[in-house]
Design a protein around this motif. Structure first.
Motif, PDB file in Angstrom:
ATOM      1  N   ARG A 572       0.761  -1.325  -0.128  1.00 47.91           N
ATOM      2  CA  ARG A 572       0.064   0.108  -0.110  1.00 47.91           C
ATOM      3  C   ARG A 572       0.873   1.340  -0.125  1.00 47.91           C
ATOM      4  O   ARG A 572       0.373   2.419  -0.548  1.00 47.91           O
ATOM      5  N   HIS A 573       2.048   0.976   0.537  1.00 51.34           N
ATOM      6  CA  HIS A 573       3.014   2.396   0.461  1.00 51.34           C
ATOM      7  C   HIS A 573       3.599   2.755  -0.892  1.00 51.34           C
ATOM      8  O   HIS A 573       3.655   1.645  -1.628  1.00 51.34           O
ATOM      9  N   HIS A 574       3.759   4.055  -1.208  1.00 50.30           N
ATOM     10  CA  HIS A 574       4.280   4.399  -2.479  1.00 50.30           C
ATOM     11  C   HIS A 574       5.441   5.260  -2.187  1.00 50.30           C
ATOM     12  O   HIS A 574       5.731   6.202  -2.770  1.00 50.30           O
ATOM     13  N   SER A 575       6.428   4.853  -1.260  1.00 47.53           N
ATOM     14  CA  SER A 575       7.576   5.509  -0.763  1.00 47.53           C
ATOM     15  C   SER A 575       8.448   5.989  -1.878  1.00 47.53           C
ATOM     16  O   SER A 575       8.973   7.238  -1.770  1.00 47.53           O
ATOM     17  N   HIS A 576       8.751   5.139  -2.712  1.00 49.62           N
ATOM     18  CA  HIS A 576       9.717   5.539  -3.565  1.00 49.62           C
ATOM     19  C   HIS A 576       9.378   6.436  -4.794  1.00 49.62           C
ATOM     20  O   HIS A 576      10.094   6.769  -5.472  1.00 49.62           O
ATOM     21  N   LEU A 577       7.907   6.644  -4.677  1.00 50.63           N
ATOM     22  CA  LEU A 577       7.515   7.604  -5.642  1.00 50.63           C
ATOM     23  C   LEU A 577       7.543   8.951  -5.067  1.00 50.63           C
ATOM     24  O   LEU A 577       6.893   9.892  -5.515  1.00 50.63           O
ATOM     25  N   TYR A 578       8.100   9.024  -3.862  1.00 55.19           N
ATOM     26  CA  TYR A 578       8.061  10.599  -2.935  1.00 55.19           C
ATOM     27  C   TYR A 578       8.586  11.495  -4.086  1.00 55.19           C
ATOM     28  O   TYR A 578       8.239  12.650  -4.037  1.00 55.19           O
ATOM     29  N   PRO A 579       9.574  11.381  -4.666  1.00 51.87           N
ATOM     30  CA  PRO A 579      10.168  12.531  -5.596  1.00 51.87           C
ATOM     31  C   PRO A 579       9.281  12.966  -6.555  1.00 51.87           C
ATOM     32  O   PRO A 579       9.273  14.078  -7.085  1.00 51.87           O
ATOM     33  N   VAL A 580       8.235  12.160  -7.006  1.00 55.42           N
ATOM     34  CA  VAL A 580       7.158  12.781  -7.999  1.00 55.42           C
ATOM     35  C   VAL A 580       6.087  13.625  -6.956  1.00 55.42           C
ATOM     36  O   VAL A 580       5.622  14.538  -7.408  1.00 55.42           O
ATOM     37  N   PHE A 581       5.571  12.887  -5.997  1.00 55.10           N
ATOM     38  CA  PHE A 581       4.584  13.501  -5.256  1.00 55.10           C
ATOM     39  C   PHE A 581       4.669  12.590  -3.735  1.00 55.10           C
ATOM     40  O   PHE A 581       4.717  11.693  -3.771  1.00 55.10           O
ATOM     41  N   PRO A 582       4.765  13.411  -2.696  1.00 54.43           N
ATOM     42  CA  PRO A 582       4.677  15.064  -2.339  1.00 54.43           C
ATOM     43  C   PRO A 582       5.791  15.857  -2.806  1.00 54.43           C
ATOM     44  O   PRO A 582       5.913  16.993  -2.480  1.00 54.43           O
ATOM     45  N   GLY A 583       6.933  15.120  -3.105  1.00 53.33           N
ATOM     46  CA  GLY A 583       8.252  15.731  -3.282  1.00 53.33           C
ATOM     47  C   GLY A 583       7.936  16.506  -4.718  1.00 53.33           C
ATOM     48  O   GLY A 583       7.080  16.301  -5.581  1.00 53.33           O
ATOM     49  N   CYS A 584       8.883  17.217  -5.016  1.00 53.23           N
ATOM     50  CA  CYS A 584       8.742  18.150  -6.191  1.00 53.23           C
ATOM     51  C   CYS A 584      10.180  17.740  -7.195  1.00 53.23           C
ATOM     52  O   CYS A 584      10.217  18.522  -8.268  1.00 53.23           O
ATOM     53  N   GLU A 585      10.819  16.786  -6.924  1.00 54.45           N
ATOM     54  CA  GLU A 585      11.930  16.483  -7.756  1.00 54.45           C
ATOM     55  C   GLU A 585      11.888  16.111  -9.112  1.00 54.45           C
ATOM     56  O   GLU A 585      12.361  16.730 -10.017  1.00 54.45           O
ATOM     57  N   ILE A 586      11.063  15.093  -9.332  1.00 52.82           N
ATOM     58  CA  ILE A 586      10.937  14.427 -10.833  1.00 52.82           C
ATOM     59  C   ILE A 586       9.617  15.170 -11.506  1.00 52.82           C
ATOM     60  O   ILE A 586       8.511  14.951 -10.828  1.00 52.82           O
ATOM     61  N   THR A 587       9.813  15.623 -12.298  1.00 51.18           N
ATOM     62  CA  THR A 587       8.886  16.090 -13.330  1.00 51.18           C
ATOM     63  C   THR A 587       8.722  15.203 -14.723  1.00 51.18           C
ATOM     64  O   THR A 587       9.543  14.502 -14.899  1.00 51.18           O
ATOM     65  N   ARG A 588       7.931  15.694 -15.479  1.00 47.82           N
ATOM     66  CA  ARG A 588       7.652  14.922 -16.739  1.00 47.82           C
ATOM     67  C   ARG A 588       8.981  14.843 -17.654  1.00 47.82           C
ATOM     68  O   ARG A 588       8.963  14.288 -18.574  1.00 47.82           O
ATOM     69  N   GLU A 589       9.425  16.150 -17.324  1.00 47.26           N
ATOM     70  CA  GLU A 589      10.639  16.497 -18.087  1.00 47.26           C
ATOM     71  C   GLU A 589      12.128  15.717 -17.706  1.00 47.26           C
ATOM     72  O   GLU A 589      12.894  15.952 -18.523  1.00 47.26           O
ATOM     73  N   ASP A 590      11.821  15.117 -16.544  1.00 44.99           N
ATOM     74  CA  ASP A 590      13.109  14.442 -16.077  1.00 44.99           C
ATOM     75  C   ASP A 590      13.332  13.106 -16.670  1.00 44.99           C
ATOM     76  O   ASP A 590      12.386  12.317 -17.226  1.00 44.99           O
ATOM     77  N   PRO A 591      14.833  12.707 -17.059  1.00 44.16           N
ATOM     78  CA  PRO A 591      15.042  11.559 -17.775  1.00 44.16           C
ATOM     79  C   PRO A 591      14.359  10.317 -16.902  1.00 44.16           C
ATOM     80  O   PRO A 591      14.196   9.247 -17.507  1.00 44.16           O
ATOM     81  N   LEU A 592      14.291  10.654 -15.643  1.00 45.44           N
ATOM     82  CA  LEU A 592      14.028   9.347 -15.092  1.00 45.44           C
ATOM     83  C   LEU A 592      12.362   9.068 -14.987  1.00 45.44           C
ATOM     84  O   LEU A 592      12.173   8.276 -14.419  1.00 45.44           O
ATOM     85  N   TYR A 593      11.701  10.161 -15.372  1.00 43.39           N
ATOM     86  CA  TYR A 593      10.410  10.114 -15.208  1.00 43.39           C
ATOM     87  C   TYR A 593       9.559   8.724 -15.506  1.00 43.39           C
ATOM     88  O   TYR A 593       8.630   8.362 -14.959  1.00 43.39           O
ATOM     89  N   PRO A 594       9.821   8.305 -16.894  1.00 38.96           N
ATOM     90  CA  PRO A 594       9.281   7.072 -17.252  1.00 38.96           C
ATOM     91  C   PRO A 594       9.671   5.927 -16.239  1.00 38.96           C
ATOM     92  O   PRO A 594       8.885   4.912 -16.064  1.00 38.96           O
ATOM     93  N   ALA A 595      10.725   5.787 -15.631  1.00 41.86           N
ATOM     94  CA  ALA A 595      10.791   4.825 -14.445  1.00 41.86           C
ATOM     95  C   ALA A 595      10.030   4.925 -13.270  1.00 41.86           C
ATOM     96  O   ALA A 595       9.469   3.949 -12.825  1.00 41.86           O
ATOM     97  N   PHE A 596       9.755   6.178 -12.934  1.00 40.96           N
ATOM     98  CA  PHE A 596       8.735   6.508 -11.782  1.00 40.96           C
ATOM     99  C   PHE A 596       7.285   5.930 -12.412  1.00 40.96           C
ATOM    100  O   PHE A 596       6.575   5.632 -11.519  1.00 40.96           O
ATOM    101  N   GLU A 597       6.913   6.360 -13.529  1.00 36.25           N
ATOM    102  CA  GLU A 597       5.655   6.171 -13.836  1.00 36.25           C
ATOM    103  C   GLU A 597       5.426   4.466 -13.958  1.00 36.25           C
ATOM    104  O   GLU A 597       4.470   4.044 -13.783  1.00 36.25           O
ATOM    105  N   LYS A 598       6.479   3.818 -14.514  1.00 39.50           N
ATOM    106  CA  LYS A 598       6.404   2.381 -14.460  1.00 39.50           C
ATOM    107  C   LYS A 598       6.324   1.792 -13.291  1.00 39.50           C
ATOM    108  O   LYS A 598       5.586   0.863 -12.995  1.00 39.50           O
ATOM    109  N   ALA A 599       6.930   2.326 -12.290  1.00 38.35           N
ATOM    110  CA  ALA A 599       6.827   1.978 -10.664  1.00 38.35           C
ATOM    111  C   ALA A 599       5.318   1.999 -10.315  1.00 38.35           C
ATOM    112  O   ALA A 599       4.812   1.160  -9.751  1.00 38.35           O
ATOM    113  N   GLU A 600       4.670   2.997 -10.571  1.00 38.41           N
ATOM    114  CA  GLU A 600       3.508   3.168 -10.094  1.00 38.41           C
ATOM    115  C   GLU A 600       2.457   2.527 -10.850  1.00 38.41           C
ATOM    116  O   GLU A 600       1.464   1.709 -10.215  1.00 38.41           O
ATOM    117  N   GLU A 601       2.637   1.783 -12.117  1.00 37.94           N
ATOM    118  CA  GLU A 601       1.954   1.272 -12.832  1.00 37.94           C
ATOM    119  C   GLU A 601       1.773  -0.255 -12.337  1.00 37.94           C
ATOM    120  O   GLU A 601       0.999  -0.833 -12.304  1.00 37.94           O
TER     121      GLU A 601
END
Length: 773
Positions: A572-601
């Motif tokens: 249930r926890h989504h801790s490794h997605l913190y840089p996307v939300f509620p953090g502000c580090e990773i945005t759609r323009e970041d090269p790592l964004y697809p990896a975070f999107e995949k983790a959430e999927e």
């Protein structure tokens, strides 16, 4: 914004009827209206009544750290997991947290009750008033109750039209069936004298010990008499009961003080108006509407949600209700922050009723800044800051470090680490996570004095811990361990755990995200204020050593930045997605964004049955940052089908085991308020974002919301914003006390007249931008 919830039947959950009661509150006093016709129960809570607990000197077990690290270096998480807890146990440590408990029940028994029809139970959210009304033949009955934000008295009015009623009123110990076995409540007394009821009991807690109780004065046009410990009214068409609560005061003194306060006359409507002005100013600060009219009952809305989509009316009401519950549960002064059950506790052994610093406490307060309630967050920050001396002791005695360490299970008597669970003892990220709230309070309000005097000193202490705790690896990057990714177990550790939950590991990605964010914000704060010049180079060097995120073979960012640990997406926890939300580090323009999107999927594909109400809200916030409005809405709709009771309070998981959010490991489905209070935060993110220097308007607008508006939002930079839209066009109105240049970005297919989706504007006292689809 819809201001009323309507229920067609009373609390009906046998053995736990409080869970379906209608909540109200003043920020200090809260209550639950069960809604019975013949016998009404109004359970009353006081924010400062907590029972039990034990304060003890925290032993110094910091010598265990090398052994924990040795075991983790050998990939022996099962043994490393238990080291700290065993050391504390062997040292005889028995500190224990307190728990919130109800003060008493106000019982209203209608002795002349016959049959009933046209029953309704209603919550007026704009004035925090609960009403129960029904008919018996030609006679109409109506009971209304609120806790005044002006004076924290509870007003209960009972009126009868077309007849009269015989009624018995009493104060009593709250539902004894919910007491733990063997619990004794000392010094219980209940009595009646003249027109007044008295109740008191003793509290031996380490937090605010002493007597607690209530005094209730009854005004009526009927015949009033004392019968034992109750007051009986015969032939009444109007009854007004005014109740005052007390804690940590000798009962005789409290009775005298409350009698004096209740002396004189009270006009229900005038008192309600004074309260409603204070409450309404807070509740109506944000207005969210999707253009839905009418007042469909809760039950009908829940049935509709079992079809393909939850209605827009339901979404509007859940937004309003999440704001309502937080406002009723706390304030900006003279109370405690809102914990996991708010001021709506109906049991003596409340489940998870504390401040949980590993996601839940943070989530409860996510809406306070975007929803323009910064004073409410300030109270939570002040509460946390006051415990810094205890947090320093945690850091020193558990890990031999300077700085501060927040034990994520916290209650108000102490900041010392008291929960012996390994995943609590071995998690070190609480201070860094809450530091984000200190920093964002400054970013949203622009209060530089607060930044200097409070935010940066707290952040300094959090960083000081990592100066000692972080270990530089030969590869030049930090290792952080013991490390916990709340509250998940790596898949390869789970396979050898023999049923144990073993969360203690090494290099959780979230810990690096928190450290990077903390150091980045500290350095920016130092640039603004000139503070801590002697530390800035140290922090810059530390920032360079923060371990990069790892991407697994499946293309998803790994939850642990260590090749040994295998991801476990069924959680249930989504801790490794913190840089996307509620953090502000990773945005759609970041090269790592697809990896975070995949983790959430993967969390959704493999772990949908392992989610909770609050984790679906967390996912909705992540989806909003990813500009996936339809997906964000679908997550909120899932909550409406799985985790809402008929009073719209959220439970942790679906007790019916329908599929999504079943949380099969949980044998109960406890009420917790973070699912409710997180919904407005997620919606705010769907409609306005300001995590970078720009303002992002309608970044994740669902197709199901073709028209609507939201007014009163707050963005970073102390910029207020109103947004209006329909199928063809929209506008955003920005307000700033200090003129500033901002880039305004449009989402969800909207464009400016020149066809662009972004442009730079000077934001002044009122700046309007218009756009079309």
């Amino acid at each position: 914004m819809h201001n009323q919830l309507t229920m067609r039947y009373p609390s009906a959950r046998q053995g736990e009827m409080w869970r379906e009661a209608a909540p109200f509150g003043s920020g200090l006093i809260g209550g639950l209206v069960y809604g019975g016709v013949m016998k009404e129960i109004i359970a009353l809570n006081h924010a400062l009544l907590w029972m039990g607990g034990k304060n003890a000197e925290l032993p110094d077990v910091s010598a265990c750290l090398p052994e924990i690290r040795r075991l983790l270096d050998q990939h022996n998480s099962p043994d490393a997991d238990l080291v700290l807890g065993k050391a504390l146990e062997q040292a005889g440590y028995d500190g224990d947290t307190v728990r919130p408990c109800p003060v008493c029940d106000l019982n209203i028994q209608t002795l002349s009750a016959g049959n009933f029809a046209h029953y309704r139970r209603e919550i007026r959210m704009d004035r925090a008033e609960v009403t129960v009304h029904w008919q018996d033949g030609e006679t109409s009955f109506r009971r209304s109750v609120f806790a005044s934000r002006e004076n924290h008295l509870v007003f209960t009015r009972y009126t009868v039209s077309g007849g009269r009623a015989d009624v018995r009123l009493s104060l009593s110990v709250h539902d004894r069936e919910t007491m733990p076995r063997g619990m004794e409540l000392p010094g219980v007394s209940a009595s009646a004298e003249g027109d007044t009821l008295y109740f008191a009991a003793g509290n031996r807690s380490v937090y605010r010990p002493g007597d607690f109780g209530a005094v209730c004065r009854v005004f009526t046009d009927g015949e009033l008499r004392v019968e034992g410990d109750a007051l009986t009214v015969r032939g009444a068409s109007s009854i007004l009961a005014v109740t005052g609560l007390f804690v940590e005061t000798p009962r005789r003194q409290a009775f005298r003080q409350l009698r004096d306060r209740l002396n004189g006359s009270f006009d229900y409507d005038a008192c309600l108006a004074a309260h409603a002005a204070l409450h309404g100013a807070l509740w109506s600060g944000v207005d969210f509407s999707l253009g839905e009219e009418g007042n469909t009952s809760n039950e009908e809305l829940l049935l509709q949600a079992f079809e393909e989509h939850a209605s827009n009316e339901l979404m509007e009401k859940l937004y309003a209700y999440g704001r309502y519950l937080l406002i009723c549960s706390t304030s900006d002064r003279d109370t405690l922050p809102c914990h996991l059950t708010g001021l709506f506790n109906g049991t003596w052994q409340c489940f998870w009723a504390f401040y949980m610093y590993n996601v839940n406490f943070e989530m409860i307060y996510w809406q306070t800044l975007t929803g323009n309630l910064p004073g409410f967050l300030r109270l939570a920050l002040d509460y946390t800051e006051a415990m810094v001396p205890d947090f320093r002791e945690n850091a020193r005695k558990l890990f031999g470090c300077r700085g501060i360490l927040i034990n994520s299970v916290n209650t108000p008597e102490s900041g010392l680490s008291k929960c012996p669970a390994p995943h609590i003892l071995n998690w070190t990220g609480g201070a860094a996570w809450f530091a984000q709230h200190f920093w964002d309070y400054y970013r949203f309000t622009g209060d530089e004095d607060y930044l200097r005097r409070h935010a940066l000193p707290f952040m300094y202490e959090a960083a000081l811990f990592y100066e000692d705790f972080a270990v530089e690896n030969p590869d030049g990057y930090y290792d952080l361990y013991p490390s916990v990714s709340p509250e998940n177990t790596p898949a390869n550790i789970k396979a050898i755990a023999n049923g144990r939950e073993i969360e203690t590991a090494k290099n959780a990605a979230m810990e690096f995200a928190l450290l990077k964010e903390l150091l980045t914000n500290l350095l920016e704060g130092c640039r603004i204020t000139g503070l801590y010049p002697e530390k800035q180079q140290i922090w810059r060097e530390m920032l360079q050593k923060v371990r990069p995120y790892m991407v697994g073979e499946d293309g998803a960012v790994k939850e642990w930045s260590d090749p040994f640990y295998e991801d476990n997406h069924r959680h249930r926890h989504h801790s490794h997605l913190y840089p996307v939300f509620p953090g502000c580090e990773i945005t759609r323009e970041d090269p790592l964004y697809p990896a975070f999107e995949k983790a959430e999927e993967l969390r959704l594909q493999q772990g949908i049955t392992d989610q909770s109400s609050w984790s679906m809200v967390f996912m909705a916030g992540i989806a909003a940052r990813m500009e996936r409005g339809d997906f964000a809405l679908s997550l909120l709709e899932t909550i409406s089908r799985t985790c809402l009771m008929n009073n719209f309070l959220t439970v942790h998981n679906d007790w019916r085991r329908m599929g999504p959010i079943a949380c099969a490991d949980f044998r109960v489905a406890p009420f917790q308020i973070d699912g409710n209070t997180g919904i407005p935060a997620a919606v705010n993110e769907m409609l306005l974002q300001s995590q970078q220097e720009d303002l992002f308007v309608l970044p994740a607008l669902p197709q199901q919301w073709p028209e609507g508006h939201i007014t009163g939002l707050l963005a970073r930079g102390n910029i207020r914003c109103d947004i209006f839209w329909d199928m063809e066009e929209g506008e955003a109105v920005f307000y700033s006390d200090v003129p500033c240049r901002k880039e305004i970005c449009l989402g969800s297919g909207f464009r400016f007249k020149d066809g662009s989706d972004r442009r730079t504007e000077t934001i002044g006292s009122r700046t309007t931008v218009r756009f079309t689809r």
